[in-house]
Design a protein around this motif. Structure first.
Motif, PDB file in Angstrom:
ATOM      1  N   ASN A  61       0.820  -1.213   0.000  1.00  0.00           N
ATOM      2  CA  ASN A  61       0.000   0.000   0.000  1.00  0.00           C
ATOM      3  C   ASN A  61       0.855   1.265   0.000  1.00  0.00           C
ATOM      4  N   LEU A  62       2.132   1.092  -0.396  1.00  0.00           N
ATOM      5  CA  LEU A  62       3.083   2.197  -0.531  1.00  0.00           C
ATOM      6  C   LEU A  62       3.254   2.979   0.769  1.00  0.00           C
ATOM      7  N   GLN A  63       3.275   2.260   1.897  1.00  0.00           N
ATOM      8  CA  GLN A  63       3.482   2.851   3.208  1.00  0.00           C
ATOM      9  C   GLN A  63       4.866   2.456   3.717  1.00  0.00           C
ATOM     10  N   TYR A  64       5.738   3.458   3.900  1.00  0.00           N
ATOM     11  CA  TYR A  64       7.090   3.251   4.372  1.00  0.00           C
ATOM     12  C   TYR A  64       7.596   4.569   4.947  1.00  0.00           C
ATOM     13  N   PRO A  65       8.689   4.543   5.707  1.00  0.00           N
ATOM     14  CA  PRO A  65       9.196   5.771   6.321  1.00  0.00           C
ATOM     15  C   PRO A  65       9.608   6.803   5.278  1.00  0.00           C
ATOM     16  N   MET A  66       9.287   8.047   5.581  1.00  0.00           N
ATOM     17  CA  MET A  66       9.694   9.154   4.715  1.00  0.00           C
ATOM     18  C   MET A  66       9.925  10.398   5.575  1.00  0.00           C
ATOM     19  N   PRO A  67      10.862  11.257   5.190  1.00  0.00           N
ATOM     20  CA  PRO A  67      11.064  12.501   5.927  1.00  0.00           C
ATOM     21  C   PRO A  67       9.785  13.336   6.020  1.00  0.00           C
ATOM     22  N   LEU A  68       8.996  13.333   4.981  1.00  0.00           N
ATOM     23  CA  LEU A  68       7.771  14.133   4.960  1.00  0.00           C
ATOM     24  C   LEU A  68       6.799  13.706   6.056  1.00  0.00           C
ATOM     25  N   VAL A  97      14.888   3.939   7.970  1.00  0.00           N
ATOM     26  CA  VAL A  97      14.337   4.722   9.075  1.00  0.00           C
ATOM     27  C   VAL A  97      14.317   6.200   8.711  1.00  0.00           C
ATOM     28  N   SER A  98      13.369   6.908   9.295  1.00  0.00           N
ATOM     29  CA  SER A  98      13.265   8.351   9.113  1.00  0.00           C
ATOM     30  C   SER A  98      12.777   8.945  10.424  1.00  0.00           C
ATOM     31  N   GLY A  99      13.434  10.013  10.862  1.00  0.00           N
ATOM     32  CA  GLY A  99      13.040  10.637  12.118  1.00  0.00           C
ATOM     33  C   GLY A  99      13.278  12.127  12.116  1.00  0.00           C
ATOM     34  N   ASP A 100      12.467  12.826  12.859  1.00  0.00           N
ATOM     35  CA  ASP A 100      12.593  14.275  13.003  1.00  0.00           C
ATOM     36  C   ASP A 100      13.847  14.566  13.825  1.00  0.00           C
ATOM     37  N   GLN A 101      14.814  15.242  13.227  1.00  0.00           N
ATOM     38  CA  GLN A 101      16.086  15.458  13.895  1.00  0.00           C
ATOM     39  C   GLN A 101      15.986  16.429  15.068  1.00  0.00           C
ATOM     40  N   LEU A 102      14.942  17.235  15.122  1.00  0.00           N
ATOM     41  CA  LEU A 102      14.767  18.134  16.262  1.00  0.00           C
ATOM     42  C   LEU A 102      14.000  17.459  17.390  1.00  0.00           C
ATOM     43  N   LEU A 103      12.942  16.722  17.059  1.00  0.00           N
ATOM     44  CA  LEU A 103      12.131  16.078  18.086  1.00  0.00           C
ATOM     45  C   LEU A 103      12.738  14.775  18.581  1.00  0.00           C
TER      46      LEU A 103
END
Length: 171
Positions: free
Chosen positions: A102-109, A137-143
């Protein structure tokens, strides 16, 4: 931009519509300082020796504020993909986003603005076969950067009694 060439005054090359495989200065070993920092920090965080092999390539991408990594792990025992998926799904601070059908994977957005690190694209490694796992993996670098992680580690150490044990050792 309307068909023009992106201007650049900050990086070695224009960043819009581009990926730059260099963050920080190149070192004598051919890696950049950022790549070596990732290597050193990964070993430190995981309690691994200086001889434990870790390697990465850091690239600058035009995202708002997220870091992403493609991770390849060689294991001592055969990988049980479902057990790995379950462990990641239950891990605190991790959001399993792993539904390629279903095209669900980690993304910066989608990781930007979220406290949890997105993990997905789980698969056995073509290089290491049954003894390897690959994921993205993708993660918010500030949070979810170093400061929050330091607080979370300290809180967990307080909860599990490790800080009390540390105080006794120092006394």
């Amino acid at each position: 931009l309307e068909g023009g060439t992106p201007k650049n005054s900050i990086f070695a090359h224009p960043l819009p519509f581009n990926v730059i495989p260099q963050i920080d200065k190149f070192q004598e070993n051919g890696y950049t300082k950022e790549e070596m920092k990732v290597t050193w920090e990964a070993r430190k965080i995981c309690g691994l020796g200086d001889d434990f092999p870790v390697s990465c390539t850091a690239v600058r991408i035009p995202t708002i504020r997220a870091h992403s990594e493609s991770i390849v792990v060689e294991t001592e025992k055969p990988v049980d993909l479902e057990a790995a998926r379950k462990a990641l799904d239950e891990a605190p601070g991790v959001k399993l986003v792993d539904d390629p059908d279903n095209l669900q994977y980690p993304m910066p957005l989608t990781a930007t603005g979220a406290y949890d690190v997105e993990v997905g694209r789980l698969r056995k490694s073509l290089i290491f076969g049954d003894y390897g796992l690959e994921f993205f993996v993708s993660g918010d670098q500030l949070l979810r950067g170093a400061a929050l992680n330091a607080v979370l580690v300290a809180e967990e150490m307080n909860n599990n009694g490790a800080l009390k044990a540390l105080k006794k050792v120092e006394a």
